[in-house]
Scaffold this active site. Structure first.
Site, PDB file in Angstrom:
ATOM      1  N   GLU A 145       0.869  -1.161   0.000  1.00 26.90           N
ATOM      2  CA  GLU A 145       0.000   0.000   0.000  1.00 26.90           C
ATOM      3  C   GLU A 145       0.913   1.220   0.000  1.00 26.90           C
ATOM      4  OE1 GLU A 145      -1.932  -3.416   1.267  1.00 26.90           O
ATOM      5  OE2 GLU A 145      -0.481  -2.402   2.567  1.00 26.90           O
ATOM      6  N   TYR A 202       6.376   2.204  -8.743  1.00 23.34           N
ATOM      7  CA  TYR A 202       5.892   0.824  -8.633  1.00 23.34           C
ATOM      8  C   TYR A 202       5.287   0.320  -9.947  1.00 23.34           C
ATOM      9  CZ  TYR A 202       6.863   1.022  -3.666  1.00 23.34           C
ATOM     10  OH  TYR A 202       7.489   1.132  -2.449  1.00 23.34           O
TER      11      TYR A 202
END
Length: 167
Positions: free
Chosen positions: A117, A129
């Site tokens: 997260e 990411y």
């Protein structure tokens, strides 16, 4: 650009040591948890480092810890708990090297997927990411203390045992 490569190559990766916990905690407070209650204080970092199912890795040079990451391993899934790189060291490949080291470990361990997260208000981390191949799964409003939304992301490394969806 060449100068950045020299600085980056001087940074080496190694497992975190107890002596690193204070710097890691301060980086978490200042770079990850800014505007939120501080959870990953020194004692919490030491606990994570002492957990047999967790890897804490630092990128360091002559000046100390320049970046770190923490990942918890399960049977099928791993959770990337923390990743921070000092602002003056960002965009030099340190974060990528840290994550790639953990992903290689996850593959060796037979992990099916790595989940994380991240703060939804951090577009640079989101792009980072995505660039590593993580998929955006969902937006979680108020995830961080009801104050800040999170994005949940996952990188599938292999099909999970039993054909389950890795979620």
């Amino acid at each position: 650009m060449q100068n950045q490569r020299v600085v980056s190559s001087a940074v080496t990766l190694r497992p975190a040591r107890a002596a690193d916990a204070r710097q890691m905690a301060a980086m978490s407070r200042d770079l990850i948890e800014a505007g939120l209650p501080w959870r990953y204080h020194t004692v919490h970092m030491l606990r994570l480092m002492g957990d047999d199912e967790t890897i804490a890795l630092v990128a360091h040079d002559h000046a100390g810890v320049q970046g770190f990451t923490v990942m918890q391993f399960g049977d099928e899934r791993a959770h990337l708990v923390l990743l921070a790189v000092r602002p003056q060291q960002q965009r030099r490949g340190i974060g990528r090297r840290l994550v790639e080291w953990l992903l290689a470990s996850a593959r060796v361990a037979g992990i099916a997927a790595v989940q994380l997260e991240l703060r939804a208000d951090n577009p640079a981390a989101y792009r980072f990411y995505l660039g590593l191949g993580f998929d955006d799964l969902q937006l979680l409003p108020g995830y961080y203390d009801g104050l800040i939304a999170a994005r949940r992301m996952r990188l599938t490394l292999r099909e999970p045992a039993g054909g389950e969806g890795g979620g």
